[in-house]
Design a protein around this motif. Structure first.
Motif, PDB file in Angstrom:
ATOM      1  N   PRO A  45      38.751  27.702  44.261  1.00 42.36           N
ATOM      2  CA  PRO A  45      39.955  27.767  43.421  1.00 42.36           C
ATOM      3  C   PRO A  45      40.039  29.037  42.575  1.00 42.36           C
ATOM      4  CG  PRO A  45      38.991  25.575  43.338  1.00 42.36           C
ATOM      5  CD  PRO A  45      38.018  26.436  44.065  1.00 42.36           C
ATOM      6  N   LEU A  46      38.906  29.461  41.999  1.00 39.52           N
ATOM      7  CA  LEU A  46      38.908  30.678  41.177  1.00 39.52           C
ATOM      8  C   LEU A  46      39.212  31.909  42.026  1.00 39.52           C
ATOM      9  CD1 LEU A  46      38.299  32.217  38.541  1.00 39.52           C
ATOM     10  CD2 LEU A  46      35.882  32.213  39.215  1.00 39.52           C
ATOM     11  N   VAL A  47      38.553  32.038  43.159  1.00 39.83           N
ATOM     12  CA  VAL A  47      38.783  33.181  44.037  1.00 39.83           C
ATOM     13  C   VAL A  47      40.207  33.162  44.588  1.00 39.83           C
ATOM     14  CG1 VAL A  47      38.042  34.290  46.181  1.00 39.83           C
ATOM     15  CG2 VAL A  47      36.338  33.343  44.612  1.00 39.83           C
ATOM     16  N   ALA A  48      40.700  31.969  44.918  1.00 39.90           N
ATOM     17  CA  ALA A  48      42.064  31.849  45.447  1.00 39.90           C
ATOM     18  C   ALA A  48      43.088  32.313  44.414  1.00 39.90           C
ATOM     19  CB  ALA A  48      42.335  30.407  45.852  1.00 39.90           C
ATOM     20  N   ALA A  49      42.899  31.940  43.150  1.00 36.39           N
ATOM     21  CA  ALA A  49      43.834  32.360  42.103  1.00 36.39           C
ATOM     22  C   ALA A  49      43.851  33.880  41.970  1.00 36.39           C
ATOM     23  CB  ALA A  49      43.444  31.710  40.773  1.00 36.39           C
ATOM     24  N   CYS A  50      42.670  34.506  41.989  1.00 35.24           N
ATOM     25  CA  CYS A  50      42.597  35.969  41.884  1.00 35.24           C
ATOM     26  C   CYS A  50      43.274  36.644  43.081  1.00 35.24           C
ATOM     27  CB  CYS A  50      41.143  36.412  41.779  1.00 35.24           C
ATOM     28  SG  CYS A  50      40.290  35.854  40.284  1.00 35.24           S
ATOM     29  N   LEU A  51      43.030  36.105  44.280  1.00 38.35           N
ATOM     30  CA  LEU A  51      43.598  36.710  45.477  1.00 38.35           C
ATOM     31  C   LEU A  51      45.113  36.535  45.542  1.00 38.35           C
ATOM     32  CD1 LEU A  51      40.916  35.824  48.173  1.00 38.35           C
ATOM     33  CD2 LEU A  51      41.488  38.090  47.299  1.00 38.35           C
ATOM     34  N   CYS A  52      45.616  35.406  45.070  1.00 37.35           N
ATOM     35  CA  CYS A  52      47.073  35.204  45.062  1.00 37.35           C
ATOM     36  C   CYS A  52      47.755  36.205  44.128  1.00 37.35           C
ATOM     37  CB  CYS A  52      47.405  33.776  44.645  1.00 37.35           C
ATOM     38  SG  CYS A  52      47.116  32.548  45.949  1.00 37.35           S
ATOM     39  N   LEU A  53      47.139  36.457  42.983  1.00 33.56           N
ATOM     40  CA  LEU A  53      47.681  37.472  42.061  1.00 33.56           C
ATOM     41  C   LEU A  53      47.653  38.849  42.717  1.00 33.56           C
ATOM     42  CD1 LEU A  53      46.108  36.340  38.658  1.00 33.56           C
ATOM     43  CD2 LEU A  53      48.515  36.208  39.330  1.00 33.56           C
ATOM     44  N   ALA A  54      46.536  39.158  43.363  1.00 34.24           N
ATOM     45  CA  ALA A  54      46.436  40.454  44.037  1.00 34.24           C
ATOM     46  C   ALA A  54      47.453  40.574  45.158  1.00 34.24           C
ATOM     47  CB  ALA A  54      45.022  40.636  44.583  1.00 34.24           C
ATOM     48  N   GLU A  55      47.662  39.482  45.878  1.00 28.25           N
ATOM     49  CA  GLU A  55      48.602  39.502  46.998  1.00 28.25           C
ATOM     50  C   GLU A  55      50.033  39.738  46.542  1.00 28.25           C
ATOM     51  OE1 GLU A  55      48.364  39.998  49.898  1.00 28.25           O
ATOM     52  OE2 GLU A  55      46.970  38.774  51.015  1.00 28.25           O
ATOM     53  N   GLY A  56      50.374  39.247  45.358  1.00 27.85           N
ATOM     54  CA  GLY A  56      51.705  39.542  44.829  1.00 27.85           C
ATOM     55  C   GLY A  56      51.916  41.037  44.717  1.00 27.85           C
ATOM     56  N   GLY A  57      50.910  41.744  44.172  1.00 31.49           N
ATOM     57  CA  GLY A  57      51.018  43.198  44.063  1.00 31.49           C
ATOM     58  C   GLY A  57      51.007  43.891  45.409  1.00 31.49           C
ATOM     59  N   VAL A  58      50.179  43.409  46.335  1.00 29.03           N
ATOM     60  CA  VAL A  58      50.107  44.022  47.670  1.00 29.03           C
ATOM     61  C   VAL A  58      51.448  43.913  48.390  1.00 29.03           C
ATOM     62  CG1 VAL A  58      49.073  43.797  49.970  1.00 29.03           C
ATOM     63  CG2 VAL A  58      47.619  43.703  47.929  1.00 29.03           C
ATOM     64  N   ASN A  59      52.076  42.759  48.316  1.00 29.21           N
ATOM     65  CA  ASN A  59      53.365  42.584  48.991  1.00 29.21           C
ATOM     66  C   ASN A  59      54.456  43.450  48.377  1.00 29.21           C
ATOM     67  OD1 ASN A  59      53.519  40.298  51.187  1.00 29.21           O
ATOM     68  ND2 ASN A  59      52.055  39.568  49.657  1.00 29.21           N
ATOM     69  N   TYR A  69      34.018  34.606  49.779  1.00 30.92           N
ATOM     70  CA  TYR A  69      34.155  36.030  50.122  1.00 30.92           C
ATOM     71  C   TYR A  69      34.968  36.221  51.402  1.00 30.92           C
ATOM     72  CZ  TYR A  69      30.716  35.879  53.938  1.00 30.92           C
ATOM     73  OH  TYR A  69      30.058  35.622  55.116  1.00 30.92           O
ATOM     74  N   VAL A  70      34.997  35.200  52.266  1.00 34.07           N
ATOM     75  CA  VAL A  70      35.734  35.306  53.536  1.00 34.07           C
ATOM     76  C   VAL A  70      37.229  35.437  53.287  1.00 34.07           C
ATOM     77  CG1 VAL A  70      36.226  34.109  55.706  1.00 34.07           C
ATOM     78  CG2 VAL A  70      33.947  33.982  54.696  1.00 34.07           C
ATOM     79  N   PHE A  71      37.713  34.882  52.169  1.00 30.10           N
ATOM     80  CA  PHE A  71      39.150  34.881  51.927  1.00 30.10           C
ATOM     81  C   PHE A  71      39.705  36.276  51.657  1.00 30.10           C
ATOM     82  CE2 PHE A  71      38.004  30.450  50.506  1.00 30.10           C
ATOM     83  CZ  PHE A  71      38.447  29.865  51.679  1.00 30.10           C
ATOM     84  N   PHE A  72      38.841  37.208  51.291  1.00 29.45           N
ATOM     85  CA  PHE A  72      39.322  38.589  51.161  1.00 29.45           C
ATOM     86  C   PHE A  72      39.830  39.088  52.506  1.00 29.45           C
ATOM     87  CE2 PHE A  72      38.499  43.105  51.809  1.00 29.45           C
ATOM     88  CZ  PHE A  72      39.299  43.658  50.822  1.00 29.45           C
ATOM     89  N   PHE A  73      39.105  38.753  53.588  1.00 30.75           N
ATOM     90  CA  PHE A  73      39.524  39.182  54.925  1.00 30.75           C
ATOM     91  C   PHE A  73      40.781  38.443  55.364  1.00 30.75           C
ATOM     92  CE2 PHE A  73      34.892  39.624  54.636  1.00 30.75           C
ATOM     93  CZ  PHE A  73      34.763  40.980  54.868  1.00 30.75           C
ATOM     94  N   MET A  74      40.989  37.237  54.829  1.00 29.78           N
ATOM     95  CA  MET A  74      42.171  36.461  55.183  1.00 29.78           C
ATOM     96  C   MET A  74      43.407  36.945  54.424  1.00 29.78           C
ATOM     97  SD  MET A  74      42.683  32.310  54.976  1.00 29.78           S
ATOM     98  CE  MET A  74      43.330  32.318  53.295  1.00 29.78           C
ATOM     99  N   CYS A  75      43.197  37.686  53.350  1.00 29.93           N
ATOM    100  CA  CYS A  75      44.327  38.095  52.502  1.00 29.93           C
ATOM    101  C   CYS A  75      44.570  39.600  52.599  1.00 29.93           C
ATOM    102  CB  CYS A  75      44.059  37.684  51.058  1.00 29.93           C
ATOM    103  SG  CYS A  75      43.974  35.908  50.814  1.00 29.93           S
TER     104      CYS A  75
END
Length: 432
Positions: free
Chosen positions: A28-42, A137-143
């Motif tokens: 959950p913690l990593v997912a929240a960080c990645l979702c925020l990052a993905e907003g900027g990436v998109n 750590y795998v979710f970085f590759f998924m995002c």
């Protein structure tokens, strides 16, 4: 005081950084960080990378015909050819047609698809949080690391992501034991694009295991009824035209767009005997997985047809990982045996790959080879145009994933303990 507590929290997080990368409980913690990052990436992708027109204009022309009153499905066409998707696609993209000024505001459409990307990601992360299998750590590759998936969503505006987002919402409902609502949304996803039917064998197996034959019939009726309701305006005008166009299982794909069969001669690629062979391989794979990997009871698989209360040996209760494994592996088998995979089809199984690789013990396949498989698959999908090497590599990767699924999920061997002898001990003469 507040600054001191914040510094202490940061120091604690730094000390636990290895656990945050490897322990699924930190998802959950990593997912929240990645979702925020993905907003900027998109946002960066939309503003910096040029939009490429492929199908959006054709989509808008097809739904414009419906908006103008055309109900004969054979007359709905775009500049790339006739409409070949079911009615749910028409209604959803009709909404986008009006929201984007009759399809002319491409930038707004991109932002809407960026929102869809984040929604899809949240639904996927919710599934992974429940399964508790994949190291974070795998979710970085998924995002952030997948160029092709960002392109499919916000640079190409395909309908495939729409269908998959609805599908992942349906799976979330299955995990909550809301099977009727899940079936309704599953059927809605099918009405956007038929590739969702690759999950259908797994879903049928789960319904039979959970409810038995009679119990799953109402769920199947929900799926069928929604298809009838959505297609009713077109069925009343030209039923044969609607069914043959929207559910055409015999479509011929163009060889120039194939990602997975580039190493074959074009005449073999287009040959009906080759298509039949792939269908047989698909059915055989589903049968093997259903009997030997999905079915965990000691009874015959035909016992699934009985009411769960009437089975001699009750089937093990459906766990979250049972549901996800059956659905994801069912879809993956279909992808492996597809007659052709186009670039936008990557989204059909991309978000399921981490689970398919990490649902098995790392003793069967260690972390680094699994990450390497993800990387090679991504490289194959980013090779444009596809080559003999890229398509062969893709098949090899798919085969390795299937092998580790087969051997990594094998039921443990039954241990036969030696039963003590029941022969009475000899009675001595003294005792006699």
């Amino acid at each position: 005081m507040a600054a001191g507590r914040g510094a202490a929290a940061l120091r604690r997080a730094w000390r636990e950084r290895r656990a945050a990368l490897l322990e699924p409980s930190y998802t959950p913690l990593v997912a929240a960080c990645l979702c925020l990052a993905e907003g900027g990436v998109n946002l960066w992708v939309i503003r910096r990378v040029p939009y490429t027109e492929i199908d959006w204009k054709a989509y808008m022309e097809e739904v414009e015909g419906f908006a103008n009153g055309t109900l004969d499905y054979t007359q709905l066409k775009g500049d790339t050819g006739p409409l070949v998707y079911p009615a749910g696609f028409v209604y959803i993209f009709l909404g986008l047609y009006y929201a984007t000024g009759r399809g002319t505001d491409i930038c707004l459409a991109q932002y809407l698809f960026a929102g869809l990307y984040l929604l899809n990601l949240l639904l996927v992360f919710r599934i992974y949080c429940r399964t508790n299998k994949v190291p974070p750590y795998v979710f970085f590759f998924m995002c952030c690391a997948s160029y092709r998936i960002h392109s499919i969503f916000v640079l190409r505006l395909f309908n495939d992501p729409v269908a998959m987002a609805i599908l992942f919402l349906a799976i979330n409902l299955f995990l909550e034991e809301r099977w009727s609502w899940g079936c309704l949304l599953f059927s809605l996803a099918v009405s956007v694009k038929m590739n969702i039917l690759l999950f259908a064998p797994g879903l049928l197996f789960l319904l039979l295991q959970r409810f038995g034959l009679l119990g799953c019939i109402p769920k199947l009726c929900i799926c069928a009824l929604l298809q009838v309701i959505l297609g009713l305006p077109f069925l009343l005008v030209n039923p044969v035209g609607y069914l043959t166009r929207s559910f055409d299982l015999g479509r011929q794909f163009q060889f120039k767009w194939t990602v997975n069969w580039r190493f074959l001669p074009e005449e073999v690629f287009q040959n009906r005997a080759f298509h039949a062979m792939l269908l047989l391989a698909h059915l055989a794979g589903l049968g093997l997985f259903a009997v030997h990997r999905w079915h965990r009871s000691k009874e015959s698989i035909l016992a699934l047809l009985k009411d769960p209360a009437e089975r001699k040996q009750p089937s093990p209760p459906l766990t979250i990982n049972n549901i996800v494994f059956v659905l994801f592996s069912s879809n993956f088998l279909g992808v492996c045996c597809s007659r052709s995979l186009h670039y936008q089809f990557y989204v059909w199984y991309f978000h399921t790959l981490p689970y398919l690789l990490w649902c098995t013990p790392t003793a069967k396949l260690a972390h680094m080879p699994k990450v390497l498989l993800l990387g090679v698959i991504e490289l194959c999908w980013n090779t444009y145009p596809s080559t003999v090497c890229s398509s062969l590599s893709l098949h090899i990767c798919h085969g390795l994933v299937l092998l580790q699924l087969w051997y990594g999920t094998a039921p443990p061997p039954v241990l036969h303990s030696h039963t003590p002898s029941r022969r009475p001990a000899a009675i001595s003469k003294k005792a006699q």
